[in-house]
Design a protein around this motif. Structure first.
Motif, PDB file in Angstrom:
ATOM      1  N   ARG A   1      46.555  89.670  42.756  1.00  0.00           N
ATOM      2  CA  ARG A   1      45.281  89.787  43.459  1.00  0.00           C
ATOM      3  C   ARG A   1      44.276  90.585  42.635  1.00  0.00           C
ATOM      4  NH1 ARG A   1      43.856  93.159  49.002  1.00  0.00           N
ATOM      5  NH2 ARG A   1      41.915  92.056  49.508  1.00  0.00           N
ATOM      6  N   LEU A   2      44.647  91.814  42.292  1.00  0.00           N
ATOM      7  CA  LEU A   2      43.698  92.691  41.597  1.00  0.00           C
ATOM      8  C   LEU A   2      43.446  92.237  40.167  1.00  0.00           C
ATOM      9  CD1 LEU A   2      44.966  96.165  42.870  1.00  0.00           C
ATOM     10  CD2 LEU A   2      43.108  94.757  43.791  1.00  0.00           C
ATOM     11  N   GLY A   3      44.480  91.741  39.510  1.00  0.00           N
ATOM     12  CA  GLY A   3      44.305  91.262  38.143  1.00  0.00           C
ATOM     13  C   GLY A   3      43.374  90.065  38.071  1.00  0.00           C
ATOM     14  N   ALA A   4      43.541  89.136  39.008  1.00  0.00           N
ATOM     15  CA  ALA A   4      42.673  87.953  39.032  1.00  0.00           C
ATOM     16  C   ALA A   4      41.227  88.352  39.282  1.00  0.00           C
ATOM     17  CB  ALA A   4      43.148  86.983  40.111  1.00  0.00           C
ATOM     18  N   LEU A   5      41.004  89.289  40.192  1.00  0.00           N
ATOM     19  CA  LEU A   5      39.644  89.721  40.495  1.00  0.00           C
ATOM     20  C   LEU A   5      39.008  90.425  39.295  1.00  0.00           C
ATOM     21  CD1 LEU A   5      40.237  91.044  44.116  1.00  0.00           C
ATOM     22  CD2 LEU A   5      38.840  89.068  43.472  1.00  0.00           C
ATOM     23  N   GLY A   6      39.772  91.270  38.618  1.00  0.00           N
ATOM     24  CA  GLY A   6      39.251  91.942  37.442  1.00  0.00           C
ATOM     25  C   GLY A   6      38.887  90.956  36.345  1.00  0.00           C
ATOM     26  N   ALA A   7      39.746  89.968  36.136  1.00  0.00           N
ATOM     27  CA  ALA A   7      39.491  88.967  35.104  1.00  0.00           C
ATOM     28  C   ALA A   7      38.286  88.107  35.456  1.00  0.00           C
ATOM     29  CB  ALA A   7      40.730  88.092  34.921  1.00  0.00           C
ATOM     30  N   LEU A   8      38.132  87.747  36.727  1.00  0.00           N
ATOM     31  CA  LEU A   8      36.989  86.933  37.144  1.00  0.00           C
ATOM     32  C   LEU A   8      35.676  87.714  37.043  1.00  0.00           C
ATOM     33  CD1 LEU A   8      38.632  85.083  40.147  1.00  0.00           C
ATOM     34  CD2 LEU A   8      37.678  83.985  38.111  1.00  0.00           C
ATOM     35  N   LEU A   9      35.710  88.998  37.362  1.00  0.00           N
ATOM     36  CA  LEU A   9      34.513  89.828  37.177  1.00  0.00           C
ATOM     37  C   LEU A   9      34.129  89.868  35.702  1.00  0.00           C
ATOM     38  CD1 LEU A   9      35.230  92.871  39.538  1.00  0.00           C
ATOM     39  CD2 LEU A   9      33.401  91.191  39.813  1.00  0.00           C
TER      40      LEU A   9
ATOM     41  N   LEU B   1      43.040  77.503  45.446  1.00  0.00           N
ATOM     42  CA  LEU B   1      43.556  76.148  45.687  1.00  0.00           C
ATOM     43  C   LEU B   1      44.753  75.819  44.800  1.00  0.00           C
ATOM     44  CD1 LEU B   1      40.124  74.349  46.136  1.00  0.00           C
ATOM     45  CD2 LEU B   1      41.842  74.759  47.920  1.00  0.00           C
ATOM     46  N   LEU B   2      44.799  76.400  43.611  1.00  0.00           N
ATOM     47  CA  LEU B   2      45.989  76.235  42.775  1.00  0.00           C
ATOM     48  C   LEU B   2      47.187  76.916  43.426  1.00  0.00           C
ATOM     49  CD1 LEU B   2      44.486  76.874  39.223  1.00  0.00           C
ATOM     50  CD2 LEU B   2      45.640  74.780  39.939  1.00  0.00           C
ATOM     51  N   LEU B   3      46.979  78.142  43.897  1.00  0.00           N
ATOM     52  CA  LEU B   3      48.065  78.878  44.536  1.00  0.00           C
ATOM     53  C   LEU B   3      48.513  78.230  45.842  1.00  0.00           C
ATOM     54  CD1 LEU B   3      46.909  82.561  43.889  1.00  0.00           C
ATOM     55  CD2 LEU B   3      48.697  81.289  42.706  1.00  0.00           C
TER      56      LEU B   3
ATOM     57  N   GLU C   1      50.743  80.948  35.873  1.00  0.00           N
ATOM     58  CA  GLU C   1      49.993  79.917  35.159  1.00  0.00           C
ATOM     59  C   GLU C   1      48.725  79.544  35.934  1.00  0.00           C
ATOM     60  OE1 GLU C   1      50.368  78.618  32.229  1.00  0.00           O
ATOM     61  OE2 GLU C   1      52.201  79.713  31.748  1.00  0.00           O
ATOM     62  N   ALA C   2      48.816  79.538  37.265  1.00  0.00           N
ATOM     63  CA  ALA C   2      47.667  79.168  38.098  1.00  0.00           C
ATOM     64  C   ALA C   2      46.519  80.156  37.908  1.00  0.00           C
ATOM     65  CB  ALA C   2      48.075  79.111  39.570  1.00  0.00           C
ATOM     66  N   VAL C   3      46.833  81.439  37.934  1.00  0.00           N
ATOM     67  CA  VAL C   3      45.793  82.463  37.791  1.00  0.00           C
ATOM     68  C   VAL C   3      45.165  82.386  36.409  1.00  0.00           C
ATOM     69  CG1 VAL C   3      45.332  84.938  37.708  1.00  0.00           C
ATOM     70  CG2 VAL C   3      46.812  84.007  39.496  1.00  0.00           C
ATOM     71  N   ARG C   4      45.977  82.269  35.374  1.00  0.00           N
ATOM     72  CA  ARG C   4      45.441  82.188  34.021  1.00  0.00           C
ATOM     73  C   ARG C   4      44.549  80.960  33.852  1.00  0.00           C
ATOM     74  NH1 ARG C   4      50.615  84.147  32.395  1.00  0.00           N
ATOM     75  NH2 ARG C   4      51.332  82.068  31.855  1.00  0.00           N
ATOM     76  N   ALA C   5      44.967  79.855  34.441  1.00  0.00           N
ATOM     77  CA  ALA C   5      44.172  78.626  34.340  1.00  0.00           C
ATOM     78  C   ALA C   5      42.820  78.794  35.022  1.00  0.00           C
ATOM     79  CB  ALA C   5      44.939  77.460  34.958  1.00  0.00           C
ATOM     80  N   ALA C   6      42.810  79.439  36.189  1.00  0.00           N
ATOM     81  CA  ALA C   6      41.563  79.626  36.938  1.00  0.00           C
ATOM     82  C   ALA C   6      40.596  80.520  36.173  1.00  0.00           C
ATOM     83  CB  ALA C   6      41.859  80.216  38.317  1.00  0.00           C
ATOM     84  N   VAL C   7      41.097  81.612  35.618  1.00  0.00           N
ATOM     85  CA  VAL C   7      40.232  82.537  34.895  1.00  0.00           C
ATOM     86  C   VAL C   7      39.716  81.905  33.611  1.00  0.00           C
ATOM     87  CG1 VAL C   7      40.153  84.736  33.685  1.00  0.00           C
ATOM     88  CG2 VAL C   7      41.332  84.580  35.877  1.00  0.00           C
TER      89      VAL C   7
END
Length: 223
Positions: free
Chosen positions: A152-160, A37-39, A193-199
């Motif tokens: 995509r892959l970085g966000a998924l790895g960080a969320l895992l 939703l941020l993206l 910034e959006a991805v970092r904020a979400a994680v």
């Protein structure tokens, strides 16, 4: 595909069809929804760390039912929320909705089953169109330092990592190293910034949930 659907796929055991999101499944998927939703420009994060707040800036549906429902939940009250609170609200009932959506799209096949032969549940078979193995290989390579992360892959790895679930894609002997790299992903310049904020919000929400569970356990043991 959304970050939510990708994460749901990665935490599905392809051998048994069992959902393996773990104790913090709603929080993990809530973080994924926050990222989506941020993206999409529907949310905005102001401040950092404990001062981070999430604000709904556009209530226009994005066209994915579970994201639109999550956005509507967050929009109630129309006030900025702490990032960890936003993740918790976004993730409410999201695991079931995400898997049902994947089945409706033909990426999973749902089948009825029973836990311990008594309690009804649903198992899922992964269909080739889902390309789960390809996705898992990409995330694994990022977590093991064999591939540069992308959004995509970085966000998924960080969320895992935030949900303590790197074990879903990384072999046992290398999970500690993968968990460290997942943590480091939140600081990387690869991410918006959006991805970092979400994680970061997901990590905070998991920490709060763990602290609450520990406090409840301690209080129960003291009575």
């Amino acid at each position: 595909m959304t970050t939510v659907s990708d994460l749901a796929l990665l935490t599905l055991d392809p051998a048994t069809g069992t959902r393996r999101l773990g104790s913090y499944g709603e929080i993990m998927l809530g973080g994924a929804a926050l990222n989506d939703l941020l993206l999409a420009g529907r949310l905005e994060v102001t401040g950092e760390g404990k001062k981070a707040r999430v604000l709904v800036v556009d209530q226009t549906p994005v066209g994915t039912a579970y994201l639109d429902q999550a956005l509507a939940r967050l929009a109630r009250g129309r006030k900025p929320r702490r990032a960890s609170d936003a993740v918790t609200r976004l993730g409410k009932k999201l695991p079931r909705a995400a898997y049902e959506a994947l089945a409706a799209e033909g990426l999973l096949e749902a089948r009825p089953a029973k836990v311990l032969g008594l309690f009804p549940t649903t198992r899922y078979s992964v269909r080739p169109a889902a390309r789960r193995d390809e996705l898992a290989d990409g995330v694994r390579a990022v977590l093991l330092g064999e591939r540069e992360p992308d959004e995509r892959l970085g966000a998924l790895g960080a969320l895992l990592g935030a949900g303590g679930q790197v074990k879903r894609v990384v072999p046992k002997g290398r999970r500690r190293e993968a968990a460290k790299r997942a943590k480091a992903l939140t600081e990387g310049v690869w991410a918006s910034e959006a991805v970092r904020a979400a994680v970061k919000a997901s990590e905070d929400a998991v920490m709060i949930a763990v602290m609450a569970a520990t406090a409840a356990s301690t209080a129960g043991g003291a009575t």
